[in-house]
Scaffold this motif. Structure first.
Motif, PDB file in Angstrom:
ATOM      1  N   GLN A  69     -12.897   7.121   3.222  1.00 12.74           N
ATOM      2  CA  GLN A  69     -13.442   6.038   4.047  1.00 12.74           C
ATOM      3  C   GLN A  69     -12.362   5.390   4.916  1.00 12.74           C
ATOM      4  O   GLN A  69     -12.651   4.851   5.978  1.00 12.74           O
ATOM      5  N   ALA A  70     -11.113   5.447   4.472  1.00 11.84           N
ATOM      6  CA  ALA A  70      -9.992   4.869   5.228  1.00 11.84           C
ATOM      7  C   ALA A  70      -9.356   5.909   6.163  1.00 11.84           C
ATOM      8  O   ALA A  70      -8.255   5.700   6.666  1.00 11.84           O
ATOM      9  N   ASP A  71     -10.052   7.025   6.365  1.00  8.90           N
ATOM     10  CA  ASP A  71      -9.571   8.112   7.231  1.00  8.90           C
ATOM     11  C   ASP A  71      -8.274   8.739   6.745  1.00  8.90           C
ATOM     12  O   ASP A  71      -7.475   9.249   7.539  1.00  8.90           O
ATOM     13  N   ILE A  72      -8.054   8.695   5.432  1.00  9.29           N
ATOM     14  CA  ILE A  72      -6.908   9.392   4.852  1.00  9.29           C
ATOM     15  C   ILE A  72      -7.395  10.783   4.478  1.00  9.29           C
ATOM     16  O   ILE A  72      -8.239  10.942   3.594  1.00  9.29           O
ATOM     17  N   SER A  76       0.862  -1.176   0.000  1.00  7.39           N
ATOM     18  CA  SER A  76       0.000   0.000   0.000  1.00  7.39           C
ATOM     19  C   SER A  76       0.898   1.224   0.000  1.00  7.39           C
ATOM     20  O   SER A  76       2.093   1.126   0.322  1.00  7.39           O
ATOM     21  N   THR A  93       1.236  10.749   9.568  1.00 10.63           N
ATOM     22  CA  THR A  93       0.382  11.704  10.254  1.00 10.63           C
ATOM     23  C   THR A  93       1.075  13.059  10.207  1.00 10.63           C
ATOM     24  O   THR A  93       2.201  13.207  10.691  1.00 10.63           O
ATOM     25  N   THR A 132     -10.626   7.110  -7.140  1.00  4.04           N
ATOM     26  CA  THR A 132     -10.743   6.323  -5.916  1.00  4.04           C
ATOM     27  C   THR A 132     -10.682   7.194  -4.658  1.00  4.04           C
ATOM     28  O   THR A 132     -10.485   6.682  -3.555  1.00  4.04           O
ATOM     29  N   ALA A 176     -12.560   6.148  -1.464  1.00  7.12           N
ATOM     30  CA  ALA A 176     -11.969   5.080  -0.652  1.00  7.12           C
ATOM     31  C   ALA A 176     -10.958   5.650   0.345  1.00  7.12           C
ATOM     32  O   ALA A 176     -10.839   5.156   1.461  1.00  7.12           O
ATOM     33  N   TYR A 177     -10.246   6.700  -0.052  1.00  6.98           N
ATOM     34  CA  TYR A 177      -9.284   7.311   0.864  1.00  6.98           C
ATOM     35  C   TYR A 177     -10.013   7.939   2.043  1.00  6.98           C
ATOM     36  O   TYR A 177      -9.608   7.778   3.189  1.00  6.98           O
ATOM     37  N   SER A 205      -8.622  14.708   0.518  1.00  7.32           N
ATOM     38  CA  SER A 205      -9.149  13.606  -0.301  1.00  7.32           C
ATOM     39  C   SER A 205     -10.450  13.978  -0.987  1.00  7.32           C
ATOM     40  O   SER A 205     -10.632  13.724  -2.180  1.00  7.32           O
TER      41      SER A 205
END
Length: 163
Positions: free
Chosen positions: A118-121, A62, A67, A112, A115-116, A137
Motif C-alpha cells: 500500500q505504501a508503494d514499496i 522508519s 529506488t 505487515t 502495508a508495504y 512485498s
C-alpha cells in the motif's frame, strides 16, 4: 529499535564475514531453481531478526528504502553488522558513529506485507551491497507459507488479520 553500539566491528570498513545466506544466494541458478530458492528463503526467514537502518527523527523512525531498478525497496539486512557496514560504506554514518537500527522478527515483517504494498514499496532487498537478493512485498506471505516458516506454534500470516 536497537542501538548497535556494542556490535561495532574492529574495522567497520572491512566486509562482514560470509554467511549461510551468502552461500545459498550464490548457489541459486535462476528463478527456475526452486530447490535453491527454497533453501535461501528458508534460511532467510529462519533468522531471528531482519535488520533495517532507521531513518527519520527519533521516535518516528522508519526503515531506509532506496529506488532500485525503478522500484522502491526496503534495505533489509540479515544481521546488524551488515546494516552497519552498508551505512558506513554509503556515508550514512561515520565509522565511529552508532547505527540507529530497527530489528524485527521475520514473521512480523511478513504479517505487515500488505502495508508495504500500500505504501508503494515493491519489496525487500537483502544485503544489497553483498548478496543483493530480493523478494516482492506481495510474495512475502506466499513464500512464508510455501517454506513452512509458519509451521511452529505461532500463527501464520494467513491467520493474522491484515489491517
Amino acid at each position: 529499535m536497537t542501538e548497535s553500539n556494542d556490535l561495532i566491528p574492529e574495522d567497520p570498513l572491512l566486509p562482514p564475514s560470509e554467511t549461510e545466506t551468502d552461500l545459498l544466494s550464490a548457489r541459486v541458478e535462476g528463478p527456475e531453481d526452486h530447490e535453491g530458492m527454497a533453501a535461501l528463503w528458508r534460511a532467510t526467514m529462519g533468522l531471528p531478526h531482519w535488520w533495517f537502518i532507521a531513518v527519520g527523527e527519533e521516535g518516528v523512525e522508519s526503515p531506509a528504502a532506496a529506488t532500485i531498478d525503478g522500484q522502491l525497496m526496503l534495505l533489509t539486512f540479515t544481521n546488524s553488522e551488515r546494516a552497519r557496514h552498508f551505512a558506513v560504506q554509503n556515508g550514512m554514518i561515520a565509522p565511529s558513529e552508532d547505527l540507529r537500527a530497527i530489528a524485527l522478527p521475520p514473521q512480523e515483517v511478513v504479517e505487515t506485507a500488505g502495508a508495504y504494498a500500500q505504501a508503494d514499496i515493491a519489496g525487500l532487498m537483502f544485503d544489497p551491497h553483498l548478496a543483493g537478493y530480493f523478494i516482492p512485498s506481495e510474495q512475502l506471505p506466499i513464500v512464508w507459507e510455501a517454506i513452512g516458516a509458519g509451521d511452529d506454534d505461532s500463527p501464520s500470516p494467513a491467520d493474522v488479520p491484515q489491517g
